[in-house]
Design a protein around this motif. Structure first.
Motif, mmCIF file in Angstrom:
data_model
loop_
_atom_site.group_PDB
_atom_site.id
_atom_site.type_symbol
_atom_site.label_atom_id
_atom_site.label_comp_id
_atom_site.label_asym_id
_atom_site.label_seq_id
_atom_site.Cartn_x
_atom_site.Cartn_y
_atom_site.Cartn_z
ATOM 1 N N TYR B 4 -10.561 35.959 20.982
ATOM 2 C CA TYR B 4 -10.512 35.429 22.347
ATOM 3 C C TYR B 4 -10.825 33.945 22.247
ATOM 4 C CZ TYR B 4 -11.090 35.085 27.396
ATOM 5 O OH TYR B 4 -10.945 34.751 28.725
ATOM 6 N N PHE B 5 -9.810 33.102 22.368
ATOM 7 C CA PHE B 5 -10.017 31.652 22.337
ATOM 8 C C PHE B 5 -10.266 31.179 23.760
ATOM 9 C CE2 PHE B 5 -8.716 27.199 22.368
ATOM 10 C CZ PHE B 5 -9.354 26.712 21.240
ATOM 11 N N ALA B 6 -11.437 30.592 23.989
ATOM 12 C CA ALA B 6 -11.826 30.147 25.337
ATOM 13 C C ALA B 6 -11.842 28.633 25.393
ATOM 14 C CB ALA B 6 -13.209 30.688 25.686
ATOM 15 N N ALA B 7 -11.214 28.059 26.405
ATOM 16 C CA ALA B 7 -11.236 26.610 26.594
ATOM 17 C C ALA B 7 -10.831 26.306 28.027
ATOM 18 C CB ALA B 7 -10.293 25.917 25.607
ATOM 19 N N SER B 8 -10.996 25.049 28.408
ATOM 20 C CA SER B 8 -10.787 24.646 29.799
ATOM 21 C C SER B 8 -9.333 24.762 30.243
ATOM 22 C CB SER B 8 -11.245 23.189 29.964
ATOM 23 O OG SER B 8 -10.851 22.691 31.212
ATOM 24 N N ILE B 9 -9.122 25.314 31.418
ATOM 25 C CA ILE B 9 -7.810 25.243 32.064
ATOM 26 C C ILE B 9 -7.978 24.409 33.343
ATOM 27 C CG2 ILE B 9 -5.941 26.534 33.148
ATOM 28 C CD1 ILE B 9 -6.382 28.724 31.076
ATOM 29 N N ARG B 10 -8.565 24.987 34.388
ATOM 30 C CA ARG B 10 -8.705 24.224 35.636
ATOM 31 C C ARG B 10 -9.772 23.131 35.524
ATOM 32 N NH1 ARG B 10 -7.722 29.082 40.149
ATOM 33 N NH2 ARG B 10 -5.871 29.864 39.082
ATOM 34 N N GLY B 11 -10.652 23.233 34.526
ATOM 35 C CA GLY B 11 -11.646 22.177 34.317
ATOM 36 C C GLY B 11 -11.032 20.894 33.796
ATOM 37 N N LEU B 18 -4.965 19.791 21.394
ATOM 38 C CA LEU B 18 -5.920 20.256 20.386
ATOM 39 C C LEU B 18 -6.045 21.777 20.422
ATOM 40 C CD1 LEU B 18 -8.240 19.843 18.306
ATOM 41 C CD2 LEU B 18 -9.780 19.465 20.252
ATOM 42 N N TYR B 19 -6.139 22.345 21.625
ATOM 43 C CA TYR B 19 -6.217 23.815 21.740
ATOM 44 C C TYR B 19 -4.991 24.453 21.090
ATOM 45 C CZ TYR B 19 -9.359 22.531 25.680
ATOM 46 O OH TYR B 19 -10.333 21.982 26.488
ATOM 47 N N LYS B 20 -3.820 23.844 21.337
ATOM 48 C CA LYS B 20 -2.574 24.372 20.788
ATOM 49 C C LYS B 20 -2.617 24.382 19.256
ATOM 50 C CE LYS B 20 2.419 23.537 21.231
ATOM 51 N NZ LYS B 20 3.412 22.588 21.812
ATOM 52 N N GLU B 35 -3.364 33.171 23.907
ATOM 53 C CA GLU B 35 -2.461 32.146 23.367
ATOM 54 C C GLU B 35 -2.024 31.127 24.422
ATOM 55 O OE1 GLU B 35 1.687 32.310 20.797
ATOM 56 O OE2 GLU B 35 0.650 34.156 21.329
ATOM 57 N N HIS B 36 -1.950 31.538 25.681
ATOM 58 C CA HIS B 36 -1.476 30.650 26.757
ATOM 59 C C HIS B 36 -2.358 29.414 26.947
ATOM 60 C CE1 HIS B 36 -4.593 33.107 28.567
ATOM 61 N NE2 HIS B 36 -4.704 32.215 29.513
ATOM 62 N N ILE B 37 -3.609 29.473 26.440
ATOM 63 C CA ILE B 37 -4.522 28.329 26.642
ATOM 64 C C ILE B 37 -4.013 27.084 25.916
ATOM 65 C CG2 ILE B 37 -6.877 27.507 26.099
ATOM 66 C CD1 ILE B 37 -7.916 30.161 27.061
ATOM 67 N N GLY B 38 -3.195 27.283 24.878
ATOM 68 C CA GLY B 38 -2.607 26.143 24.179
ATOM 69 C C GLY B 38 -1.236 25.749 24.694
ATOM 70 N N ASP B 39 -0.789 26.378 25.761
ATOM 71 C CA ASP B 39 0.552 26.115 26.304
ATOM 72 C C ASP B 39 0.543 24.814 27.107
ATOM 73 O OD1 ASP B 39 2.958 26.057 27.656
ATOM 74 O OD2 ASP B 39 2.946 28.201 28.118
ATOM 75 N N LEU B 41 2.591 23.788 29.092
ATOM 76 C CA LEU B 41 3.124 23.978 30.439
ATOM 77 C C LEU B 41 2.060 24.480 31.419
ATOM 78 C CD1 LEU B 41 6.613 25.529 29.579
ATOM 79 C CD2 LEU B 41 6.061 23.150 30.142
ATOM 80 N N VAL B 42 0.933 24.969 30.874
ATOM 81 C CA VAL B 42 -0.160 25.389 31.754
ATOM 82 C C VAL B 42 -0.962 24.145 32.128
ATOM 83 C CG1 VAL B 42 -2.276 26.742 31.944
ATOM 84 C CG2 VAL B 42 -0.281 27.707 30.783
ATOM 85 N N THR B 43 -0.928 23.775 33.397
ATOM 86 C CA THR B 43 -1.642 22.585 33.874
ATOM 87 C C THR B 43 -3.024 22.994 34.385
ATOM 88 O OG1 THR B 43 -0.971 22.769 36.181
ATOM 89 C CG2 THR B 43 0.583 21.715 34.673
ATOM 90 N N ASP B 44 -3.747 22.025 34.964
ATOM 91 C CA ASP B 44 -5.057 22.371 35.514
ATOM 92 C C ASP B 44 -4.931 23.159 36.816
ATOM 93 O OD1 ASP B 44 -4.366 20.437 37.316
ATOM 94 O OD2 ASP B 44 -6.006 19.083 36.837
ATOM 95 N N GLU B 45 -3.715 23.445 37.225
ATOM 96 C CA GLU B 45 -3.555 24.384 38.350
ATOM 97 C C GLU B 45 -3.594 25.824 37.856
ATOM 98 O OE1 GLU B 45 -0.145 23.421 40.708
ATOM 99 O OE2 GLU B 45 -0.751 21.333 40.923
ATOM 100 N N GLY B 46 -3.506 26.018 36.532
ATOM 101 C CA GLY B 46 -3.607 27.356 35.968
ATOM 102 C C GLY B 46 -2.273 28.068 35.918
ATOM 103 N N GLU B 47 -2.336 29.369 35.676
ATOM 104 C CA GLU B 47 -1.133 30.185 35.571
ATOM 105 C C GLU B 47 -0.636 30.527 36.971
ATOM 106 O OE1 GLU B 47 -1.718 33.200 32.141
ATOM 107 O OE2 GLU B 47 -3.687 32.737 32.934
#
Lengths: 136, 136
Positions: B4-11, B18-20, B35-39, B41-47
């Motif tokens: 489980y890789f955890a890192a900031s999305i909306r933060g 780097l996450y990617k 895996e999506h955390i390194g995408d 295309l995922v902005t700080d608005e999230g999925e």
């Protein structure tokens, strides 16, 4: 009531003045255990006279002791996220205040059923109205 | 292992690249559930195709399923703080990677005895060395 007021410290102190005003309002009728969060002298380096373990263990003890957690979540903060999970596990009542125009609220928080008192607001006066309604 | 890789999305997505790269490295020998955390295309608005509750419930199920959580904590994030507390409650092994020169680590995280694998690093190559050592 004993209130655990949670807000960003090392995550950023841009809103320290707002925290101070909210804590001053809460103190009119309640006890705020985490009064230092509104202290302008506390920077994003945190409290300098305590070790991280001392801060953490004191804060967990305060969550246990508290009647309610009020979290201002606008500034992303690892500590506030951790504290919210702790409140959930301890089944403490939680009130969340968030300024959506400044930042989006984390899906992990907004999507947790336990957090059923999430209030989006814009300024101090709106926050006061919410808290007056919720704490009576 | 299931990671489980955890890192900031909306933060904030300043470190998405780097996450990617970290996720690509981890995927050489392991399965990365988040895996999506390194995408990019995922902005700080999230999925955008999932509700907050769907995101939260899926992520909690992934934490339960995972063998280890690896959290990149440099960008303050409510979600990552919440996830770290969940990993602690579930007694999942946790590896924390933090770039101290960018931001100070929360006392609530640094001061928690359970988080005994906190590594301060500066760049991708250093992170890879830490992960190679910890995951073998």
């Amino acid at each position: 009531m004993k209130i655990y007021f949670a807000a960003s410290i090392r995550g950023g102190r841009q809103d320290a003045e707002l925290y101070k005003e909210l804590i001053a309002f809460l103190k009119e009728d309640h006890q705020v255990l985490t009064e230092h969060i509104g202290d302008n002298l506390v920077t994003d380096e945190g409290e300098k006279n305590l070790s991280d373990k001392e801060i953490r263990d004191r804060d967990i003890a305060w969550i246990v002791e508290s009647d309610v957690m009020i979290a201002e979540t606008t500034r992303p903060s690892l500590g506030v996220g951790y504290e919210l999970a702790y409140a959930e596990f301890l089944q403490k009542p939680v009130i969340i205040l968030h300024r959506q125009e400044v930042s989006p609220l984390s899906a992990m928080i907004a999507g947790t059923d336990y957090f059923d008192k999430i209030f989006y607001y814009s300024n101090f006066d709106e926050a006061v109205k919410i808290l007056e309604s919720e704490l009576t």
